[in-house]
Design an enzyme around this catalytic site. Structure first.
Site, PDB file in Angstrom:
ATOM      1  N   HIS A 306       2.766   3.189  -6.011  1.00  0.00           N
ATOM      2  CA  HIS A 306       1.398   2.852  -6.358  1.00  0.00           C
ATOM      3  C   HIS A 306       1.022   1.580  -5.638  1.00  0.00           C
ATOM      4  O   HIS A 306       1.849   0.689  -5.489  1.00  0.00           O
ATOM      5  CB  HIS A 306       1.267   2.645  -7.878  1.00  0.00           C
ATOM      6  CG  HIS A 306      -0.136   2.708  -8.347  1.00  0.00           C
ATOM      7  ND1 HIS A 306      -0.969   1.606  -8.330  1.00  0.00           N
ATOM      8  CD2 HIS A 306      -0.868   3.743  -8.825  1.00  0.00           C
ATOM      9  CE1 HIS A 306      -2.153   1.977  -8.771  1.00  0.00           C
ATOM     10  NE2 HIS A 306      -2.131   3.251  -9.079  1.00  0.00           N
ATOM     11  N   ASP A 363       0.657  10.453 -12.275  1.00  0.00           N
ATOM     12  CA  ASP A 363       0.579  11.858 -11.872  1.00  0.00           C
ATOM     13  C   ASP A 363       1.910  12.583 -11.922  1.00  0.00           C
ATOM     14  O   ASP A 363       1.962  13.795 -11.745  1.00  0.00           O
ATOM     15  CB  ASP A 363       0.016  11.951 -10.445  1.00  0.00           C
ATOM     16  CG  ASP A 363      -1.421  11.537 -10.418  1.00  0.00           C
ATOM     17  OD1 ASP A 363      -2.117  11.886 -11.372  1.00  0.00           O
ATOM     18  OD2 ASP A 363      -1.837  10.858  -9.461  1.00  0.00           O
TER      19      ASP A 363
HETATM   20  N1  ACO Z   1       7.897   8.321  -1.180  1.00  0.00           N
HETATM   21  C1  ACO Z   1       8.666   7.701  -0.240  1.00  0.00           C
HETATM   22  N2  ACO Z   1       8.382   6.482   0.274  1.00  0.00           N
HETATM   23  C2  ACO Z   1       7.286   5.855  -0.172  1.00  0.00           C
HETATM   24  C3  ACO Z   1       6.437   6.436  -1.141  1.00  0.00           C
HETATM   25  C4  ACO Z   1       6.774   7.711  -1.658  1.00  0.00           C
HETATM   26  N3  ACO Z   1       5.989   8.318  -2.590  1.00  0.00           N
HETATM   27  N4  ACO Z   1       5.402   5.594  -1.412  1.00  0.00           N
HETATM   28  C5  ACO Z   1       5.594   4.527  -0.614  1.00  0.00           C
HETATM   29  N5  ACO Z   1       6.739   4.684   0.137  1.00  0.00           N
HETATM   30  C6  ACO Z   1       7.330   3.699   1.073  1.00  0.00           C
HETATM   31  C7  ACO Z   1       6.540   3.646   2.381  1.00  0.00           C
HETATM   32  O1  ACO Z   1       7.082   4.546   3.337  1.00  0.00           O
HETATM   33  C8  ACO Z   1       6.727   2.204   2.779  1.00  0.00           C
HETATM   34  O2  ACO Z   1       8.031   2.058   3.297  1.00  0.00           O
HETATM   35  P1  ACO Z   1       8.329   0.963   4.461  1.00  0.00           P
HETATM   36  O3  ACO Z   1       8.038  -0.370   3.836  1.00  0.00           O
HETATM   37  O4  ACO Z   1       9.756   1.176   4.813  1.00  0.00           O
HETATM   38  O5  ACO Z   1       7.389   1.297   5.584  1.00  0.00           O
HETATM   39  C9  ACO Z   1       6.681   1.454   1.439  1.00  0.00           C
HETATM   40  O6  ACO Z   1       7.146   2.407   0.463  1.00  0.00           O
HETATM   41  C10 ACO Z   1       5.290   0.948   1.042  1.00  0.00           C
HETATM   42  O7  ACO Z   1       4.395   2.060   1.075  1.00  0.00           O
HETATM   43  P2  ACO Z   1       2.868   1.974   1.471  1.00  0.00           P
HETATM   44  O8  ACO Z   1       2.389   3.311   1.911  1.00  0.00           O
HETATM   45  O9  ACO Z   1       2.655   0.835   2.401  1.00  0.00           O
HETATM   46  O10 ACO Z   1       2.232   1.587   0.077  1.00  0.00           O
HETATM   47  P3  ACO Z   1       0.702   1.743  -0.329  1.00  0.00           P
HETATM   48  O11 ACO Z   1       0.458   0.747  -1.399  1.00  0.00           O
HETATM   49  O12 ACO Z   1      -0.171   1.692   0.877  1.00  0.00           O
HETATM   50  O13 ACO Z   1       0.611   3.257  -0.880  1.00  0.00           O
HETATM   51  C11 ACO Z   1       0.575   5.122  -2.328  1.00  0.00           C
HETATM   52  C12 ACO Z   1       0.561   3.581  -2.212  1.00  0.00           C
HETATM   53  C13 ACO Z   1      -0.534   5.718  -1.444  1.00  0.00           C
HETATM   54  C14 ACO Z   1       0.261   5.520  -3.761  1.00  0.00           C
HETATM   55  C15 ACO Z   1       1.957   5.640  -1.884  1.00  0.00           C
HETATM   56  O14 ACO Z   1       2.973   5.091  -2.708  1.00  0.00           O
HETATM   57  C16 ACO Z   1       2.037   7.170  -1.882  1.00  0.00           C
HETATM   58  O15 ACO Z   1       1.643   7.802  -0.904  1.00  0.00           O
HETATM   59  N6  ACO Z   1       2.542   7.793  -3.011  1.00  0.00           N
HETATM   60  C17 ACO Z   1       2.606   9.224  -3.104  1.00  0.00           C
HETATM   61  C18 ACO Z   1       1.239   9.754  -3.510  1.00  0.00           C
HETATM   62  C19 ACO Z   1       0.912   9.478  -4.953  1.00  0.00           C
HETATM   63  O16 ACO Z   1       1.701   9.715  -5.853  1.00  0.00           O
HETATM   64  N7  ACO Z   1      -0.325   8.999  -5.167  1.00  0.00           N
HETATM   65  C20 ACO Z   1      -0.850   8.752  -6.510  1.00  0.00           C
HETATM   66  C21 ACO Z   1      -1.198   7.327  -6.695  1.00  0.00           C
HETATM   67  S1  ACO Z   1      -1.686   7.072  -8.385  1.00  0.00           S
HETATM   68  C22 ACO Z   1      -3.259   7.602  -8.502  1.00  0.00           C
HETATM   69  O17 ACO Z   1      -4.018   7.643  -7.581  1.00  0.00           O
HETATM   70  C23 ACO Z   1      -3.680   8.024  -9.809  1.00  0.00           C
END
Ligand code: ACO
Length: 427
Positions: A306, A363
């Site tokens: 998140h 979720d």
């Molecule tokens: N699985 C694996 N790796 C992940 C995940 C994941 N679900 N989420 C983040 N990471 C990793 C990224 O690859 C990144 O790694 P790095 O530092 O080695 O490059 C690090 O964690 C940080 O991730 P970002 O994408 O920079 O974090 P951001 O805050 O931009 O993204 C997000 C947040 C979009 C929610 C992301 O965690 C994601 O895509 N999750 C899966 C989708 C999801 O469940 N969304 C629901 C959000 S809740 C809602 O809207 C109600």
């Protein structure tokens, strides 16, 4: 309030003093509003360090896993309140007295029907359309039917539009489902609760009475509470941005629905269930975890991570409990729940997820509950949109009450400098 300042020093230029503002809770913010006049912009794609507005509605502490609506903790609201009471709190700032609540519920239930002509609008959509596409279109089209509440400068119009959206959204959402399966639309029933009425419009048919199961009704109510608002997330910011131009509320909420649809936001619950189905058995989990960690693979564990929470999402805790309650009530042993629990266990103990503070979000469990209730995954984000409508409206109203200023970000331009144009087309 400001009693601190930061000084920005650019080589060879006079220092610029900026106020530091304090809220009631949370980080201080540097007030950069005067920077533009000094010939400088801030650069923050994705708004990771930018407060886009001032708000009194919702507070999140992502490190501690805290979520407060008007100061009330989400777990207390989910346990001791109901969705319409939470709506009242979000919209009005205080918990209602019994009389205020009764009045509020009466107004909501008196606006649940939609203009009959809208039923014909549905028939312009293909039956196999995604229900989110239909919801987005029909919500925007409500502006064509409710002209008398479109002057956003009149407080009474904003109030009426707010009630209309809150009241009609379950009706429109259930119609999206009924249309997709070719069944007749079911009219709202004002003797039922908000959640009960929605379940009835989803599952009853003219040939069979549907009795609302109180455990499922409570679970649906909780899902609605847990999704009601979440501060300045992508869709809420979209609603504020759309509304900042003075656009009508139905158009603004349609914009919020469009933003919510993406898999990184509200579409994650549908994507999460699809992922659990793809994993299908506990033995396949290590392979999916390996892929999630592989930088050359675009796969991510849906329902994990998140932007704000770097701790267990407090909504996921309540959702997990509700998930067990629903499966017990229905006497179901769900393989997907088993996969979800094992996946959660493995990920929470894996250094990759620990170092990046990736925890299950709201979720992760909601899809399992909705599926157990008989709701198809294409409707998951629709239900999220229905629940979030009150949050969107609360922010839209707050923005208008505080006085709107059009949202107009600037950019760091990295394109061509000015150059001569000469057409390469044939004369
Ligand atoms: N699985 C694996 N790796 C992940 C995940 C994941 N679900 N989420 C983040 N990471 C990793 C990224 O690859 C990144 O790694 P790095 O530092 O080695 O490059 C690090 O964690 C940080 O991730 P970002 O994408 O920079 O974090 P951001 O805050 O931009 O993204 C997000 C947040 C979009 C929610 C992301 O965690 C994601 O895509 N999750 C899966 C989708 C999801 O469940 N969304 C629901 C959000 S809740 C809602 O809207 C109600």
């Amino acid at each position: 309030m400001s009693d601190k300042k930061v000084t920005l020093t650019l080589q060879g230029e006079a220092p610029v003093e900026l106020d530091v503002l304090h809220g009631t809770l949370g980080q201080d913010v540097v007030d950069v509003r005067t920077l533009g006049a000094q010939g400088l912009f801030t650069y923050d794609p994705g708004f990771t360090s930018t407060a886009s507005c001032e708000s009194q509605i919702t507070y999140i502490d992502g490190d501690e896993g805290i979520l407060l609506h008007r100061g009330f903790p989400i777990d207390q609201l989910a346990t001791h309140s109901n969705y319409l009471e939470v709506c009242y709190i979000l919209l009005n700032g205080e918990a209602p007295t019994q009389a205020q609540f009764d009045d509020f519920c009466t107004t909501v239930t008196r606006h649940t029907m939609i203009h009959e002509q809208i039923t014909r609008l549905f028939h312009g959509f293909r039956r196999d359309s995604h229900p989110m596409a239909v919801l987005c279109g029909v919500t925007g089209a409500l502006a064509a039917f409710y002209h008398d509440s479109l002057d956003v400068n009149i407080e009474r119009h904003r109030e009426i539009a707010a009630f209309r959206l809150l009241s009609k959204m379950p009706t429109v959402a259930a119609m999206c489902y009924k249309y997709s399966i070719g069944q007749p639309f079911v009219y709202p029933r004002n003797d039922l609760s908000y959640a009960g009425n929605f379940l009835n419009m989803m599952f009853s048919t003219p040939c069979e009475e549907y009795v609302v199961n109180p455990v499922l009704e409570r679970a649906m109510d909780r899902i609605l509470i847990l999704h009601a608002d979440h501060e300045q997330n992508a869709s809420t910011s979209t609603v504020r941005t759309a509304g900042s131009s003075g656009a009508n509320p139905f158009a603004c909420i349609a914009a919020g629905i469009a933003s919510l649809w993406g898999p990184a936001h509200g579409g994650a619950n549908e994507a999460c269930l699809r992922m659990l189905e793809e994993i299908s058995t506990v033995e396949h989990i290590p392979e999916f975890v390996r892929r999630a960690k592989d930088k050359n693979d675009s796969f991510r564990l849906m329902g994990f991570g998140h932007r704000v929470y770097k701790n267990y999402d407090p909504r996921a805790t309540v959702m997990r409990e509700t998930c067990h309650e629903v499966l017990n009530e229905l006497g179901m042993k769900d393989d997907l729940l088993e996969v979800a629990m094992e996946l959660e266990h493995i990920a929470l103990n894996d250094p990759y997820f620990i170092e990046r503070k990736l925890y299950p979000n709201v979720d992760f469990y909601s899809g399992i509950i909705l599926k157990a209730m008989g709701i198809p995954s294409s409707m998951f984000t629709v239900i999220f949109a229905m629940a979030r409508t009150v949050g969107w409206i609360a922010h839209w109203k707050e923005m208008h009450d505080d006085g709107i200023k059009i949202a107009r970000p600037r950019q760091l331009y990295t394109g061509y400098e000015a150059r001569e144009f000469s057409s390469q087309l044939k004369e």
